[in-house]
Write a protein that holds these residues in place. Sequence first.
Motif, PDB file in Angstrom:
ATOM      1  N   HIS A  84      63.310  33.113  33.693  1.00 44.96           N
ATOM      2  CA  HIS A  84      63.858  31.763  33.792  1.00 44.96           C
ATOM      3  C   HIS A  84      63.401  30.948  32.589  1.00 44.96           C
ATOM      4  CE1 HIS A  84      65.226  32.557  37.899  1.00 44.96           C
ATOM      5  NE2 HIS A  84      64.086  33.182  38.062  1.00 44.96           N
ATOM      6  N   HIS A  85      64.180  29.940  32.258  1.00 45.44           N
ATOM      7  CA  HIS A  85      63.929  29.204  31.020  1.00 45.44           C
ATOM      8  C   HIS A  85      63.815  27.699  31.246  1.00 45.44           C
ATOM      9  CE1 HIS A  85      64.625  32.934  28.910  1.00 45.44           C
ATOM     10  NE2 HIS A  85      65.752  33.087  29.581  1.00 45.44           N
ATOM     11  N   ARG A  86      63.490  27.299  32.451  1.00 48.14           N
ATOM     12  CA  ARG A  86      63.298  25.874  32.702  1.00 48.14           C
ATOM     13  C   ARG A  86      62.073  25.394  31.929  1.00 48.14           C
ATOM     14  NH1 ARG A  86      60.967  21.602  34.513  1.00 48.14           N
ATOM     15  NH2 ARG A  86      61.854  20.297  36.173  1.00 48.14           N
ATOM     16  N   PRO A  87      62.147  24.265  31.231  1.00 47.78           N
ATOM     17  CA  PRO A  87      60.974  23.782  30.496  1.00 47.78           C
ATOM     18  C   PRO A  87      59.792  23.502  31.431  1.00 47.78           C
ATOM     19  CG  PRO A  87      62.960  22.641  29.769  1.00 47.78           C
ATOM     20  CD  PRO A  87      63.333  23.423  30.991  1.00 47.78           C
ATOM     21  N   VAL A  88      58.615  23.901  30.982  1.00 44.03           N
ATOM     22  CA  VAL A  88      57.368  23.672  31.712  1.00 44.03           C
ATOM     23  C   VAL A  88      56.379  23.044  30.746  1.00 44.03           C
ATOM     24  CG1 VAL A  88      55.401  24.810  32.821  1.00 44.03           C
ATOM     25  CG2 VAL A  88      57.734  25.543  33.373  1.00 44.03           C
ATOM     26  N   LYS A  89      55.706  21.983  31.187  1.00 42.72           N
ATOM     27  CA  LYS A  89      54.735  21.293  30.345  1.00 42.72           C
ATOM     28  C   LYS A  89      53.494  22.146  30.094  1.00 42.72           C
ATOM     29  CE  LYS A  89      53.446  17.243  28.506  1.00 42.72           C
ATOM     30  NZ  LYS A  89      54.169  16.604  27.390  1.00 42.72           N
ATOM     31  N   GLY A  90      53.051  22.863  31.128  1.00 42.02           N
ATOM     32  CA  GLY A  90      51.878  23.717  31.007  1.00 42.02           C
ATOM     33  C   GLY A  90      51.562  24.350  32.341  1.00 42.02           C
ATOM     34  N   ALA A  91      50.628  25.299  32.326  1.00 39.33           N
ATOM     35  CA  ALA A  91      50.274  26.010  33.556  1.00 39.33           C
ATOM     36  C   ALA A  91      48.783  26.305  33.584  1.00 39.33           C
ATOM     37  CB  ALA A  91      51.066  27.306  33.677  1.00 39.33           C
ATOM     38  N   ILE A 131      46.351  27.697  30.558  1.00 41.61           N
ATOM     39  CA  ILE A 131      44.908  27.912  30.624  1.00 41.61           C
ATOM     40  C   ILE A 131      44.655  28.988  31.659  1.00 41.61           C
ATOM     41  CG2 ILE A 131      42.673  26.915  31.256  1.00 41.61           C
ATOM     42  CD1 ILE A 131      43.788  24.178  30.409  1.00 41.61           C
ATOM     43  N   VAL A 132      43.996  30.060  31.272  1.00 39.20           N
ATOM     44  CA  VAL A 132      43.541  31.073  32.223  1.00 39.20           C
ATOM     45  C   VAL A 132      42.086  30.770  32.563  1.00 39.20           C
ATOM     46  CG1 VAL A 132      42.952  33.505  32.543  1.00 39.20           C
ATOM     47  CG2 VAL A 132      45.150  32.885  31.544  1.00 39.20           C
ATOM     48  N   ALA A 133      41.829  30.452  33.834  1.00 40.31           N
ATOM     49  CA  ALA A 133      40.474  30.186  34.315  1.00 40.31           C
ATOM     50  C   ALA A 133      39.949  31.465  34.959  1.00 40.31           C
ATOM     51  CB  ALA A 133      40.480  29.035  35.312  1.00 40.31           C
ATOM     52  N   ALA A 134      38.927  32.062  34.352  1.00 40.02           N
ATOM     53  CA  ALA A 134      38.488  33.403  34.733  1.00 40.02           C
ATOM     54  C   ALA A 134      37.071  33.402  35.284  1.00 40.02           C
ATOM     55  CB  ALA A 134      38.567  34.330  33.530  1.00 40.02           C
ATOM     56  N   SER A 135      36.859  34.228  36.277  1.00 40.83           N
ATOM     57  CA  SER A 135      35.541  34.461  36.861  1.00 40.83           C
ATOM     58  C   SER A 135      34.916  35.694  36.226  1.00 40.83           C
ATOM     59  CB  SER A 135      35.677  34.669  38.373  1.00 40.83           C
ATOM     60  OG  SER A 135      34.460  35.132  38.939  1.00 40.83           O
ATOM     61  N   THR A 136      33.592  35.685  36.126  1.00 36.05           N
ATOM     62  CA  THR A 136      32.903  36.861  35.580  1.00 36.05           C
ATOM     63  C   THR A 136      32.581  37.895  36.640  1.00 36.05           C
ATOM     64  OG1 THR A 136      30.772  35.712  35.801  1.00 36.05           O
ATOM     65  CG2 THR A 136      31.892  35.579  33.657  1.00 36.05           C
ATOM     66  N   ASN A 137      32.789  37.573  37.924  1.00 36.79           N
ATOM     67  CA  ASN A 137      32.513  38.550  38.984  1.00 36.79           C
ATOM     68  C   ASN A 137      33.619  38.558  40.032  1.00 36.79           C
ATOM     69  OD1 ASN A 137      31.948  36.059  40.151  1.00 36.79           O
ATOM     70  ND2 ASN A 137      30.137  36.796  41.275  1.00 36.79           N
ATOM     71  N   ASP A 138      34.855  38.434  39.576  1.00 38.83           N
ATOM     72  CA  ASP A 138      35.997  38.436  40.485  1.00 38.83           C
ATOM     73  C   ASP A 138      36.194  39.842  41.052  1.00 38.83           C
ATOM     74  OD1 ASP A 138      38.487  38.232  41.737  1.00 38.83           O
ATOM     75  OD2 ASP A 138      39.311  36.912  40.198  1.00 38.83           O
ATOM     76  N   PRO A 139      36.166  40.007  42.372  1.00 35.59           N
ATOM     77  CA  PRO A 139      36.366  41.343  42.932  1.00 35.59           C
ATOM     78  C   PRO A 139      37.773  41.880  42.739  1.00 35.59           C
ATOM     79  CG  PRO A 139      36.323  39.708  44.690  1.00 35.59           C
ATOM     80  CD  PRO A 139      35.936  38.993  43.426  1.00 35.59           C
ATOM     81  N   LEU A 140      38.727  41.010  42.333  1.00 36.08           N
ATOM     82  CA  LEU A 140      40.110  41.444  42.176  1.00 36.08           C
ATOM     83  C   LEU A 140      40.494  41.710  40.723  1.00 36.08           C
ATOM     84  CD1 LEU A 140      40.153  40.432  45.131  1.00 36.08           C
ATOM     85  CD2 LEU A 140      42.450  39.562  44.692  1.00 36.08           C
ATOM     86  N   ALA A 141      39.572  41.494  39.792  1.00 33.63           N
ATOM     87  CA  ALA A 141      39.902  41.749  38.389  1.00 33.63           C
ATOM     88  C   ALA A 141      38.638  41.732  37.545  1.00 33.63           C
ATOM     89  CB  ALA A 141      40.895  40.713  37.863  1.00 33.63           C
ATOM     90  N   HIS A 142      38.486  42.722  36.688  1.00 31.63           N
ATOM     91  CA  HIS A 142      37.371  42.734  35.753  1.00 31.63           C
ATOM     92  C   HIS A 142      37.598  41.676  34.677  1.00 31.63           C
ATOM     93  CE1 HIS A 142      34.532  44.136  32.683  1.00 31.63           C
ATOM     94  NE2 HIS A 142      33.902  44.757  33.666  1.00 31.63           N
ATOM     95  N   ALA A 143      36.530  41.029  34.259  1.00 28.87           N
ATOM     96  CA  ALA A 143      36.635  39.922  33.301  1.00 28.87           C
ATOM     97  C   ALA A 143      37.305  40.359  32.004  1.00 28.87           C
ATOM     98  CB  ALA A 143      35.253  39.342  33.020  1.00 28.87           C
ATOM     99  N   ASP A 144      37.026  41.568  31.530  1.00 26.17           N
ATOM    100  CA  ASP A 144      37.637  42.032  30.285  1.00 26.17           C
ATOM    101  C   ASP A 144      39.145  42.180  30.431  1.00 26.17           C
ATOM    102  OD1 ASP A 144      35.194  42.077  29.067  1.00 26.17           O
ATOM    103  OD2 ASP A 144      34.900  44.240  29.246  1.00 26.17           O
ATOM    104  N   ARG A 145      39.593  42.621  31.607  1.00 27.31           N
ATOM    105  CA  ARG A 145      41.038  42.764  31.824  1.00 27.31           C
ATOM    106  C   ARG A 145      41.716  41.392  31.849  1.00 27.31           C
ATOM    107  NH1 ARG A 145      43.979  47.546  32.093  1.00 27.31           N
ATOM    108  NH2 ARG A 145      45.008  46.900  34.036  1.00 27.31           N
ATOM    109  N   VAL A 146      41.065  40.410  32.473  1.00 27.01           N
ATOM    110  CA  VAL A 146      41.629  39.060  32.512  1.00 27.01           C
ATOM    111  C   VAL A 146      41.683  38.477  31.111  1.00 27.01           C
ATOM    112  CG1 VAL A 146      41.304  36.722  33.391  1.00 27.01           C
ATOM    113  CG2 VAL A 146      40.904  38.687  34.896  1.00 27.01           C
ATOM    114  N   ALA A 147      40.645  38.704  30.317  1.00 26.20           N
ATOM    115  CA  ALA A 147      40.646  38.214  28.938  1.00 26.20           C
ATOM    116  C   ALA A 147      41.801  38.826  28.150  1.00 26.20           C
ATOM    117  CB  ALA A 147      39.312  38.528  28.268  1.00 26.20           C
TER     118      ALA A 147
END
Length: 203
Positions: A84-91, A131-147
């Motif tokens: 989809h191409h609807r304009p978005v200010k940010g996420a 903005i991706v807000a990342a946890s360093t101990n998220d049980p659902l994703a390793h921090a390096d993968r999120v980065a």
Amino acid sequence: MSRTPPPTIVMVPGLRDHMPDHWQTILANTIANCRSVPPLEKDRLNRRAQVAALDEVLSDIRGPVVLVAHSAGVMTTVHWAQRHHRPVKGALLAAPPDFERRLPEGYPTPETLAGNGWTPTPRTPLPFPSIVAASTNDPLAHADRVAGLARAWGSRLVVLGPVGHLNPASGYGAWPRAEAFVRELAGASPGVSATRPAPGQTP
């Protein structure tokens, strides 16, 4: 001279995040001009259905929009942006899960997620600041993968520290910093730097 209206804030919850004590719910009850993608009565695990639900909410909004996504809501958002191409200010993309690796017991299996269209995870740049807000101990994703996802999406990476999955099970609850991120995105330009909280600072 006409003024640009303030953006509508759209909450994009995860697959199990419509909870009264979740930070998205608390934030939605705090800020003005806010909408939430409603929970699906059926096909909750279906990526097409979740993307369609987000698009339906956005189609009713005129003017600028800021998306606030958590967990699987992040994946809904990035899949939506591919189609989809609807304009978005940010996420604000908080605690994205890694749907390409096996999740803890009680969560959908990789086979179930693939069968419902969630994988592969899109890795093309998003057409809006994020903005991706990342946890360093998220049980659902390793921090390096999120980065790595943040880099692929062209997002600014903010490392929150050890905040689990940033949900009530991890102690959140209210997350005051989310409102600051929303304000920033309402007039933001893209960035690429990572920001870490100072010792003792609330994530």
